[in-house]
Scaffold this motif. Structure first.
Motif, mmCIF file in Angstrom:
data_model
loop_
_atom_site.group_PDB
_atom_site.id
_atom_site.type_symbol
_atom_site.label_atom_id
_atom_site.label_comp_id
_atom_site.label_asym_id
_atom_site.label_seq_id
_atom_site.Cartn_x
_atom_site.Cartn_y
_atom_site.Cartn_z
ATOM 1 N N TYR A 192 0.851 -1.186 0.000
ATOM 2 C CA TYR A 192 0.000 0.000 0.000
ATOM 3 C C TYR A 192 0.883 1.230 0.000
ATOM 4 O O TYR A 192 1.956 1.244 0.593
ATOM 5 C CB TYR A 192 -0.934 0.007 1.219
ATOM 6 C CG TYR A 192 -2.112 -0.901 0.992
ATOM 7 C CD1 TYR A 192 -3.281 -0.428 0.415
ATOM 8 C CD2 TYR A 192 -2.032 -2.243 1.308
ATOM 9 C CE1 TYR A 192 -4.341 -1.274 0.160
ATOM 10 C CE2 TYR A 192 -3.088 -3.103 1.074
ATOM 11 C CZ TYR A 192 -4.246 -2.604 0.495
ATOM 12 O OH TYR A 192 -5.301 -3.443 0.237
ATOM 13 N N CYS B 141 -4.538 0.714 11.537
ATOM 14 C CA CYS B 141 -3.493 -0.269 11.208
ATOM 15 C C CYS B 141 -3.250 -1.238 12.368
ATOM 16 O O CYS B 141 -2.827 -0.819 13.451
ATOM 17 C CB CYS B 141 -2.197 0.452 10.855
ATOM 18 S SG CYS B 141 -0.859 -0.685 10.430
ATOM 19 N N CYS C 252 2.400 -0.042 11.184
ATOM 20 C CA CYS C 252 3.435 0.104 10.153
ATOM 21 C C CYS C 252 3.365 1.439 9.411
ATOM 22 O O CYS C 252 4.046 1.624 8.408
ATOM 23 C CB CYS C 252 3.353 -1.051 9.152
ATOM 24 S SG CYS C 252 1.929 -0.994 8.048
ATOM 25 N N ILE C 253 2.565 2.391 9.900
ATOM 26 C CA ILE C 253 2.432 3.681 9.226
ATOM 27 C C ILE C 253 3.192 4.724 10.036
ATOM 28 O O ILE C 253 2.832 5.062 11.158
ATOM 29 C CB ILE C 253 0.951 4.058 9.040
ATOM 30 C CG1 ILE C 253 0.237 2.949 8.257
ATOM 31 C CG2 ILE C 253 0.843 5.408 8.318
ATOM 32 C CD1 ILE C 253 -1.257 3.133 8.114
ATOM 33 N N ILE D 279 4.039 4.111 4.664
ATOM 34 C CA ILE D 279 3.788 2.738 5.062
ATOM 35 C C ILE D 279 5.065 1.913 4.888
ATOM 36 O O ILE D 279 5.620 1.850 3.787
ATOM 37 C CB ILE D 279 2.640 2.116 4.241
ATOM 38 C CG1 ILE D 279 1.350 2.883 4.519
ATOM 39 C CG2 ILE D 279 2.481 0.627 4.566
ATOM 40 C CD1 ILE D 279 0.163 2.460 3.666
ATOM 41 N N CYS E 254 4.075 -4.089 6.656
ATOM 42 C CA CYS E 254 2.670 -4.107 6.219
ATOM 43 C C CYS E 254 2.234 -5.544 5.937
ATOM 44 O O CYS E 254 2.930 -6.296 5.268
ATOM 45 C CB CYS E 254 2.514 -3.256 4.960
ATOM 46 S SG CYS E 254 0.840 -3.228 4.287
ATOM 47 N N GLU F 108 -0.649 -6.156 4.450
ATOM 48 C CA GLU F 108 -1.541 -6.008 3.299
ATOM 49 C C GLU F 108 -3.005 -6.320 3.650
ATOM 50 O O GLU F 108 -3.742 -6.903 2.865
ATOM 51 C CB GLU F 108 -1.051 -6.880 2.139
ATOM 52 C CG GLU F 108 -1.500 -6.385 0.800
ATOM 53 C CD GLU F 108 -0.744 -7.023 -0.357
ATOM 54 O OE1 GLU F 108 -1.224 -6.851 -1.490
ATOM 55 O OE2 GLU F 108 0.301 -7.664 -0.167
ATOM 56 N N CYS G 126 -6.309 0.376 6.133
ATOM 57 C CA CYS G 126 -5.959 1.796 6.086
ATOM 58 C C CYS G 126 -6.627 2.531 4.930
ATOM 59 O O CYS G 126 -6.994 3.699 5.049
ATOM 60 C CB CYS G 126 -4.450 1.969 5.991
ATOM 61 S SG CYS G 126 -3.686 1.182 4.546
#
Length: 109
Positions: A12, A30, A34-35, A44, A49, A51, A55
């Motif tokens: 993403y 999230c 991971c952001i 990200i 992430c 997946e 988000c």
């Protein structure tokens, strides 16, 4: 950035409509933290992430896209997002480090 098989290693991607807005709804959604927060936008971490896609629909700025759905005008953000973590690596959670104090050079200008 692409993998050896030609696929993306950035599941993403956060794009330009996040710059100077950073709503952070994505951060709350999230499940794996991971952001990461730069000075002007969120990023990200591709290795962290999972997946899940949670988000993407909560972003009020419509700034988050699956890499396969990136609009032509913002495709460079796949590279920008990946390169942002070249020096930072994979810290194992954004909350651990807080605001990074930096942005990718293409965003910082």
């Amino acid at each position: 950035m692409t993998t050896e098989s030609g696929g993306s290693d950035v599941p993403y991607v956060i794009t330009s409509s996040c710059v100077d807005v950073m709503d952070k709804s994505c951060v709350e959604e999230c499940p794996v933290d991971c952001i990461y927060e730069g000075d002007r936008m969120m990023y990200i971490q591709p290795d962290e992430c999972v997946e899940c896609g949670r988000c993407e629909p909560v972003c009020p700025e419509v700034s988050i896209f699956h890499h396969e759905d990136l609009p032509d005008g913002v495709r460079q953000f796949e590279r920008i997002n990946s390169e942002f973590f070249a020096g930072l690596g994979s810290p194992g959670g954004a909350r651990k480090i807080g605001r990074t104090g930096a942005d990718h050079p293409d965003v910082d200008s």
